[in-house]
Design a protein around this motif. Sequence first.
Motif, PDB file in Angstrom:
ATOM      1  N   VAL A 181       0.840  -1.206   0.000  1.00 20.06           N
ATOM      2  CA  VAL A 181       0.000   0.000   0.000  1.00 20.06           C
ATOM      3  C   VAL A 181       0.872   1.252   0.000  1.00 20.06           C
ATOM      4  N   ALA A 182       0.556   2.191  -0.899  1.00 20.29           N
ATOM      5  CA  ALA A 182       1.196   3.506  -0.919  1.00 20.29           C
ATOM      6  C   ALA A 182       0.253   4.510  -0.267  1.00 20.29           C
ATOM      7  N   VAL A 183       0.822   5.451   0.480  1.00 18.18           N
ATOM      8  CA  VAL A 183       0.017   6.484   1.130  1.00 18.18           C
ATOM      9  C   VAL A 183       0.675   7.841   0.912  1.00 18.18           C
ATOM     10  N   LEU A 184      -0.163   8.871   0.879  1.00 21.33           N
ATOM     11  CA  LEU A 184       0.350  10.241   0.866  1.00 21.33           C
ATOM     12  C   LEU A 184      -0.688  11.117   1.545  1.00 21.33           C
ATOM     13  N   GLY A 185      -0.368  11.564   2.750  1.00 19.86           N
ATOM     14  CA  GLY A 185      -1.300  12.383   3.503  1.00 19.86           C
ATOM     15  C   GLY A 185      -1.535  13.721   2.830  1.00 19.86           C
ATOM     16  N   ALA A 218       2.411  -0.825  -5.974  1.00 23.76           N
ATOM     17  CA  ALA A 218       1.413  -0.859  -4.908  1.00 23.76           C
ATOM     18  C   ALA A 218       0.102  -1.466  -5.397  1.00 23.76           C
ATOM     19  N   ASP A 219      -0.562  -2.163  -4.491  1.00 27.48           N
ATOM     20  CA  ASP A 219      -1.892  -2.705  -4.793  1.00 27.48           C
ATOM     21  C   ASP A 219      -2.976  -1.656  -4.545  1.00 27.48           C
ATOM     22  N   ALA A 220      -2.646  -0.654  -3.705  1.00 29.70           N
ATOM     23  CA  ALA A 220      -3.604   0.399  -3.395  1.00 29.70           C
ATOM     24  C   ALA A 220      -2.851   1.686  -3.081  1.00 29.70           C
ATOM     25  N   PHE A 221      -3.506   2.823  -3.335  1.00 29.26           N
ATOM     26  CA  PHE A 221      -2.929   4.127  -3.019  1.00 29.26           C
ATOM     27  C   PHE A 221      -3.972   4.939  -2.265  1.00 29.26           C
ATOM     28  N   LEU A 222      -3.602   5.356  -1.050  1.00 35.36           N
ATOM     29  CA  LEU A 222      -4.491   6.150  -0.204  1.00 35.36           C
ATOM     30  C   LEU A 222      -4.006   7.581  -0.146  1.00 35.36           C
ATOM     31  N   THR A 223      -4.897   8.526  -0.437  1.00 33.92           N
ATOM     32  CA  THR A 223      -4.557   9.939  -0.370  1.00 33.92           C
ATOM     33  C   THR A 223      -5.852  10.733  -0.223  1.00 33.92           C
ATOM     34  N   ALA A 224      -5.846  11.997  -0.675  1.00 32.19           N
ATOM     35  CA  ALA A 224      -7.037  12.837  -0.524  1.00 32.19           C
ATOM     36  C   ALA A 224      -7.125  13.858  -1.655  1.00 32.19           C
ATOM     37  N   ASP A 225      -8.303  14.493  -1.730  1.00 29.97           N
ATOM     38  CA  ASP A 225      -8.571  15.603  -2.655  1.00 29.97           C
ATOM     39  C   ASP A 225      -8.490  15.200  -4.129  1.00 29.97           C
TER      40      ASP A 225
END
Length: 364
Positions: A281-285, A300-307
Amino acid sequence: MKIKEILSVLEEMAPLAYAEDFDNVGLLVGDQNAEATGVLVCHDALENVIAEAIDKNCNLVVCFHPILFSGLKKITGKNYVERAIIKAIKNDIAIYAVHTALDNHQDGVNKIFCDALGLKKTKVLIPKPNFIRKLITYTIPENAEKVRNALFDAGAGNIGNYEDCSFNSKGIGTYMGNEHSNPEIGERFEFVESEEIKIEVTFEKYLEPKILKALFKNHVYEEVAYEIYDLQNPHQNIGLGMIGEFENPMDEKDFLALVKNKMQADGIRHSAFLGKSIKKVAVLGGSGSFAIKNAIQSGADAFLTADLKYHQFYEAENSLLLADIGHFESERYTKNYIVDFLRKKILNFAIILSEENTNPVKYL
């Protein structure tokens, strides 16, 4: 304790040099030489947070997002930014922002994000470019260890998980001093051939003044020969976003349910399910749409972020699960981290976590 003493601890946590060029971090409002009465840590330094600081006798507000982001030509109280600034100035409240200085830190926003989800084997998603320099200097063998250790103490020689890194080689140096010289070896107007050690170390560029001060202070030569180069190597431990792995893969729906629970998200927008397990999993706040391609390239199997905008969900390209969990939600534990860090470093002093919820987004 003066406010500037607390600011030095904050810089230890998140060096301002780590911040992105577009950002506005550091002391935004207030006098750093004032005596500190207490610290209030928040996500956004809004007017109600400044009021909370006044009520709790805190004259330093440490916020994640800078309340002053772009320039102000007038301060008349016509918007939420100006009202917060006016209230802070009237009540001698200092405001300090960390933002991307903490975003880019290996233990910062995105590591906090990963830890909240239980991700392991974490590493930076987008290593910071143009941040590493190399120093090369030359000295006599008897002086080499002293110079090397001084450079290490100043912050040079850190590569990944290793410190005190250098390369040393032997050679012959030559020189001849003029009438104004005072050579350590030889006499004026004498051509000298001397065995020397060539020392090479890398360092983060913002440390250059400190590195050079250590070099000049500990070198025996009257004129210190040295060279500094910019390196193309990205800094593997500084940069935006992070990628990690779960110990065991999980179903996509179970994964999003975990994210919703751990990050206390009231709603998650996501791309189409692909019918594959989620392990990496990749993340970027915060706002991270620019990193979608980086997440795909990382495997990555998933990417979590916003906007994320409508069309940006197409950019998942059936390669990963793309999810927008909310800006505030993706950074929600950052202020807790700041409070914990300050309390460990500054004992017997009022460091308070703000009770104000400054998330402007509400869900029905």
